[in-house]
Scaffold this motif. Structure first.
Motif, PDB file in Angstrom:
ATOM      1  N   ILE A 113       0.876  -1.179   0.000  1.00 17.33           N
ATOM      2  CA  ILE A 113       0.000   0.000   0.000  1.00 17.33           C
ATOM      3  C   ILE A 113       0.908   1.222   0.000  1.00 17.33           C
ATOM      4  O   ILE A 113       1.927   1.226   0.689  1.00 17.33           O
ATOM      5  CB  ILE A 113      -0.873   0.040   1.285  1.00 17.33           C
ATOM      6  N   ALA A 114       0.550   2.264  -0.763  1.00 16.35           N
ATOM      7  CA  ALA A 114       1.385   3.479  -0.745  1.00 16.35           C
ATOM      8  C   ALA A 114       0.587   4.694  -0.320  1.00 16.35           C
ATOM      9  O   ALA A 114      -0.611   4.814  -0.604  1.00 16.35           O
ATOM     10  CB  ALA A 114       1.989   3.729  -2.125  1.00 16.35           C
ATOM     11  N   LEU A 115       1.302   5.590   0.357  1.00 21.11           N
ATOM     12  CA  LEU A 115       0.802   6.938   0.658  1.00 21.11           C
ATOM     13  C   LEU A 115       1.740   7.880  -0.095  1.00 21.11           C
ATOM     14  O   LEU A 115       2.786   8.275   0.440  1.00 21.11           O
ATOM     15  CB  LEU A 115       0.870   7.198   2.170  1.00 21.11           C
ATOM     16  N   PRO A 116       1.424   8.223  -1.350  1.00 23.51           N
ATOM     17  CA  PRO A 116       2.358   9.027  -2.157  1.00 23.51           C
ATOM     18  C   PRO A 116       2.438  10.470  -1.668  1.00 23.51           C
ATOM     19  O   PRO A 116       1.441  11.046  -1.243  1.00 23.51           O
ATOM     20  CB  PRO A 116       1.751   8.994  -3.563  1.00 23.51           C
ATOM     21  N   THR A 117       3.649  11.031  -1.753  1.00 23.59           N
ATOM     22  CA  THR A 117       3.828  12.423  -1.317  1.00 23.59           C
ATOM     23  C   THR A 117       4.452  13.294  -2.405  1.00 23.59           C
ATOM     24  O   THR A 117       4.801  14.440  -2.154  1.00 23.59           O
ATOM     25  CB  THR A 117       4.717  12.483  -0.053  1.00 23.59           C
ATOM     26  N   THR A 118       4.644  12.735  -3.598  1.00 18.21           N
ATOM     27  CA  THR A 118       5.118  13.532  -4.746  1.00 18.21           C
ATOM     28  C   THR A 118       4.169  13.246  -5.914  1.00 18.21           C
ATOM     29  O   THR A 118       3.178  12.524  -5.758  1.00 18.21           O
ATOM     30  CB  THR A 118       6.564  13.163  -5.169  1.00 18.21           C
ATOM     31  N   TYR A 119       4.511  13.775  -7.098  1.00 13.23           N
ATOM     32  CA  TYR A 119       3.649  13.602  -8.275  1.00 13.23           C
ATOM     33  C   TYR A 119       4.254  12.621  -9.286  1.00 13.23           C
ATOM     34  O   TYR A 119       3.816  12.565 -10.429  1.00 13.23           O
ATOM     35  CB  TYR A 119       3.426  14.958  -8.958  1.00 13.23           C
ATOM     36  N   ALA A 120       5.288  11.867  -8.874  1.00  9.32           N
ATOM     37  CA  ALA A 120       6.039  11.040  -9.830  1.00  9.32           C
ATOM     38  C   ALA A 120       5.214   9.911 -10.439  1.00  9.32           C
ATOM     39  O   ALA A 120       5.466   9.494 -11.571  1.00  9.32           O
ATOM     40  CB  ALA A 120       7.281  10.476  -9.164  1.00  9.32           C
ATOM     41  N   GLY A 121       4.237   9.388  -9.704  1.00  9.69           N
ATOM     42  CA  GLY A 121       3.293   8.429 -10.299  1.00  9.69           C
ATOM     43  C   GLY A 121       3.677   6.969 -10.219  1.00  9.69           C
ATOM     44  O   GLY A 121       2.956   6.103 -10.724  1.00  9.69           O
ATOM     45  N   SER A 122       4.791   6.642  -9.568  1.00  8.22           N
ATOM     46  CA  SER A 122       5.235   5.249  -9.506  1.00  8.22           C
ATOM     47  C   SER A 122       4.164   4.332  -8.910  1.00  8.22           C
ATOM     48  O   SER A 122       4.037   3.161  -9.294  1.00  8.22           O
ATOM     49  CB  SER A 122       6.522   5.169  -8.674  1.00  8.22           C
ATOM     50  N   GLU A 123       3.384   4.875  -7.972  1.00 12.63           N
ATOM     51  CA  GLU A 123       2.370   4.065  -7.277  1.00 12.63           C
ATOM     52  C   GLU A 123       1.331   3.455  -8.223  1.00 12.63           C
ATOM     53  O   GLU A 123       0.689   2.462  -7.888  1.00 12.63           O
ATOM     54  CB  GLU A 123       1.659   4.908  -6.203  1.00 12.63           C
ATOM     55  N   ALA A 164       8.015  20.430  -6.026  1.00 16.57           N
ATOM     56  CA  ALA A 164       6.671  20.198  -6.557  1.00 16.57           C
ATOM     57  C   ALA A 164       6.648  20.489  -8.057  1.00 16.57           C
ATOM     58  O   ALA A 164       6.042  19.745  -8.845  1.00 16.57           O
ATOM     59  CB  ALA A 164       5.659  21.071  -5.828  1.00 16.57           C
ATOM     60  N   ALA A 165       7.332  21.561  -8.470  1.00 13.94           N
ATOM     61  CA  ALA A 165       7.393  21.896  -9.901  1.00 13.94           C
ATOM     62  C   ALA A 165       8.105  20.790 -10.663  1.00 13.94           C
ATOM     63  O   ALA A 165       7.638  20.333 -11.722  1.00 13.94           O
ATOM     64  CB  ALA A 165       8.122  23.223 -10.086  1.00 13.94           C
ATOM     65  N   ALA A 166       9.216  20.329 -10.112  1.00 14.98           N
ATOM     66  CA  ALA A 166       9.993  19.269 -10.761  1.00 14.98           C
ATOM     67  C   ALA A 166       9.171  17.996 -10.903  1.00 14.98           C
ATOM     68  O   ALA A 166       9.079  17.393 -11.977  1.00 14.98           O
ATOM     69  CB  ALA A 166      11.245  18.991  -9.938  1.00 14.98           C
ATOM     70  N   VAL A 206       0.422  25.815  -6.877  1.00 13.57           N
ATOM     71  CA  VAL A 206       1.252  25.122  -5.880  1.00 13.57           C
ATOM     72  C   VAL A 206       2.578  25.867  -5.695  1.00 13.57           C
ATOM     73  O   VAL A 206       3.059  26.050  -4.576  1.00 13.57           O
ATOM     74  CB  VAL A 206       1.516  23.653  -6.325  1.00 13.57           C
ATOM     75  N   VAL A 207       3.156  26.296  -6.826  1.00 11.51           N
ATOM     76  CA  VAL A 207       4.457  26.975  -6.767  1.00 11.51           C
ATOM     77  C   VAL A 207       4.315  28.380  -6.182  1.00 11.51           C
ATOM     78  O   VAL A 207       5.133  28.810  -5.372  1.00 11.51           O
ATOM     79  CB  VAL A 207       5.082  27.019  -8.188  1.00 11.51           C
ATOM     80  N   GLU A 208       3.253  29.079  -6.587  1.00 14.89           N
ATOM     81  CA  GLU A 208       3.093  30.477  -6.137  1.00 14.89           C
ATOM     82  C   GLU A 208       2.508  30.572  -4.723  1.00 14.89           C
ATOM     83  O   GLU A 208       2.804  31.498  -3.982  1.00 14.89           O
ATOM     84  CB  GLU A 208       2.182  31.234  -7.124  1.00 14.89           C
ATOM     85  N   ARG A 209       1.643  29.607  -4.355  1.00 16.98           N
ATOM     86  CA  ARG A 209       0.995  29.655  -3.023  1.00 16.98           C
ATOM     87  C   ARG A 209       1.066  28.251  -2.405  1.00 16.98           C
ATOM     88  O   ARG A 209       0.101  27.488  -2.443  1.00 16.98           O
ATOM     89  CB  ARG A 209      -0.487  30.071  -3.170  1.00 16.98           C
ATOM     90  N   PRO A 210       2.237  27.911  -1.838  1.00 17.17           N
ATOM     91  CA  PRO A 210       2.443  26.526  -1.379  1.00 17.17           C
ATOM     92  C   PRO A 210       1.401  26.026  -0.374  1.00 17.17           C
ATOM     93  O   PRO A 210       1.208  24.822  -0.250  1.00 17.17           O
ATOM     94  CB  PRO A 210       3.831  26.568  -0.745  1.00 17.17           C
ATOM     95  N   ASP A 211       0.705  26.937   0.313  1.00  9.33           N
ATOM     96  CA  ASP A 211      -0.296  26.481   1.291  1.00  9.33           C
ATOM     97  C   ASP A 211      -1.697  26.350   0.693  1.00  9.33           C
ATOM     98  O   ASP A 211      -2.648  26.033   1.415  1.00  9.33           O
ATOM     99  CB  ASP A 211      -0.356  27.465   2.473  1.00  9.33           C
ATOM    100  N   ASP A 212      -1.817  26.608  -0.608  1.00 10.79           N
ATOM    101  CA  ASP A 212      -3.133  26.559  -1.263  1.00 10.79           C
ATOM    102  C   ASP A 212      -3.552  25.089  -1.435  1.00 10.79           C
ATOM    103  O   ASP A 212      -3.087  24.379  -2.322  1.00 10.79           O
ATOM    104  CB  ASP A 212      -3.038  27.265  -2.620  1.00 10.79           C
ATOM    105  N   ILE A 213      -4.440  24.644  -0.562  1.00  8.04           N
ATOM    106  CA  ILE A 213      -4.788  23.220  -0.519  1.00  8.04           C
ATOM    107  C   ILE A 213      -5.584  22.806  -1.767  1.00  8.04           C
ATOM    108  O   ILE A 213      -5.480  21.668  -2.235  1.00  8.04           O
ATOM    109  CB  ILE A 213      -5.531  22.869   0.796  1.00  8.04           C
ATOM    110  N   GLU A 214      -6.349  23.743  -2.335  1.00 11.48           N
ATOM    111  CA  GLU A 214      -7.091  23.443  -3.569  1.00 11.48           C
ATOM    112  C   GLU A 214      -6.118  23.170  -4.712  1.00 11.48           C
ATOM    113  O   GLU A 214      -6.298  22.239  -5.500  1.00 11.48           O
ATOM    114  CB  GLU A 214      -8.017  24.610  -3.936  1.00 11.48           C
ATOM    115  N   ALA A 215      -5.074  24.028  -4.795  1.00  7.17           N
ATOM    116  CA  ALA A 215      -4.064  23.831  -5.845  1.00  7.17           C
ATOM    117  C   ALA A 215      -3.319  22.515  -5.619  1.00  7.17           C
ATOM    118  O   ALA A 215      -3.107  21.727  -6.551  1.00  7.17           O
ATOM    119  CB  ALA A 215      -3.088  25.001  -5.856  1.00  7.17           C
TER     120      ALA A 215
END
Ligand code: NAD
Length: 352
Positions: A113-123, A164-166, A206-215
């Motif tokens: 089971i994974a809890l992913p924390t990046t956007y890489a998509g390996s899961e 996050a951008a990367a 995400v890049v401009e407003r890191p705390d923006d949970i919607e983004a």
């Protein structure tokens, strides 16, 4: 309509905010009760928090995951998992932790089971890339597919904007290449298009407003879909080029993706009009290559562009060349040529 083959996914996906708190429920749903939590050293605290949530179902944490899944780390993890008499694996993190989970799952048969924390998509993929010393092997193995993926946007808010951008560009490249993949299918095309829309809409936030949970949430949604594309169809020319260049010259991952992708899209454009139209729609750009070039710049990547020669190569003739065309470096021995053959540019092959 052309015929197609679509392979459905076996992975259960849970998405939302606070979803990490149901990890025990998901472990129990697999009939398990002794989970080893895997992470990189940098995410040991997040792994400890997951252990806390698991309570009596936690069988220990192994926080030594590293990029490109080195075999010596996998061997240590295998010994740890056996010593703890674990019956399942919970990876917390990006591709490194998830890669370790896949490597251990492959050799033990334990559910993962994974809890992913990046956007890489390996899961979402059946791809396992492992390194043994200098040698890297990448395989597609149905048996490393995860049983459950719990996306919790709250776990991604600590991902620094530059990372996050990367990571987002990594996901974007998966979606772009799924649009013209040799083994593409209608569902993969829909997922890729939606991934592109979500990522291009939300990554700047995400890049401009890191705390923006919607983004953050929109970007994670896009990353899931892009990962599902990676797990469904083969990648193409862009991934091959990045793989070779990255491996040969130890180039930074994100910048390599950012610099190469607009050029590959410009190169492939004449052969993949439907894909190009979808990229253009997501970016609201008349020219998809230019749109991608401008988008990566908006995310603060790529610094390499400033050093790239403005070379007028492969230009379709007449008018101004696109940004992608202007930035294309001529290979040694002469300018790049635009092929008119409808097939060769969509280089086949699979890679992570
Ligand atoms: P990663 O997992 O290596 O993470 C990079 C760094 O960021 C690590 O130090 C990690 O601890 C930290 N980190 C991750 N999430 C964080 C968060 N939310 N907050 C704070 N720090 C955080 O990076 P990645 O890009 O996700 O994965 C890269 C690896 O995954 C590579 O080995 C790559 O080859 C592999 N990969 C595999 C696939 C596949 O399908 N098999 C797909 C993509 C990437």
């Amino acid at each position: 309509m052309d015929g197609f083959v679509h392979q459905g996914q076996i992975t259960k996906v849970v998405f939302g905010s606070g979803t990490r708190l149901r990890i025990g429920q998901e472990v129990a749903a697999l009939g398990c009760g002794r989970a080893v939590v895997l992470s990189t050293p940098g995410q040991a605290a997040q792994a400890a928090a997951v252990q806390g949530t698991l309570g009596g179902m936690a069988a220990g944490a192994f926080a030594e995951a590293a990029m490109h899944t080195p075999l010596h780390v996998t061997r240590r993890a295998l010994r740890f998992v056996a010593a703890q008499q674990s019956d399942c694996l919970v990876s917390v993190g990006g591709g490194s932790a998830i890669g370790l989970g896949k490597a251990v799952s492959l050799r033990t048969g334990l559910p993962h089971i994974a809890l992913p924390t990046t956007y890489a998509g390996s899961e979402m993929s059946p791809i396992l890339g492992e390194t043994d010393g200098e040698r890297k092997t990448t395989r597609r193995l149905p048996e490393v597919r995860l049983r459950t993926v719990v996306y919790d946007v709250d776990l991604t808010v600590t991902l620094p904007p530059a990372m996050a951008a990367a990571s987002g560009l990594n996901a974007l490249a998966h979606a772009v290449e799924a649009l013209y993949s040799q083994d593409g299918d209608p569902l993969a095309f829909l997922m890729a298009g939606e991934a592109l829309t979500a990522l291009t809409t939300h990554l700047p936030g995400v890049v401009e407003r890191p705390d923006d949970i919607e983004a953050r949430s929109g970007a994670l949604y896009g990353a899931w879909l892009a990962g599902a594309c990676l797990g469904t169809v083969g990648m193409a020319l862009h991934h091959k080029i990045c793989h070779v260049l990255g491996g040969m010259f130890a180039l930074p991952h994100a910048e390599t993706h950012a610099v190469v992708l607009p050029h590959v899209v410009a190169f492939n454009a004449p052969s993949a009009p439907r894909a190009m139209a979808r990229i253009g729609t997501a970016l609201s750009a008349a020219d998809p290559a230019t749109g991608l070039y401008e988008f990566t710049g908006r995310l603060g990547v790529p610094p390499l562009a400033a050093r790239t020669r403005h070379a007028r190569v492969g230009h379709r003739g007449g008018g101004r060349p696109s940004a992608g065309e202007r930035l294309l470096e001529p290979p040694p021995g002469g300018p790049a040529r635009r092929h008119r053959d409808p097939h060769p540019r969509l280089a086949r092959g699979r890679t992570d």
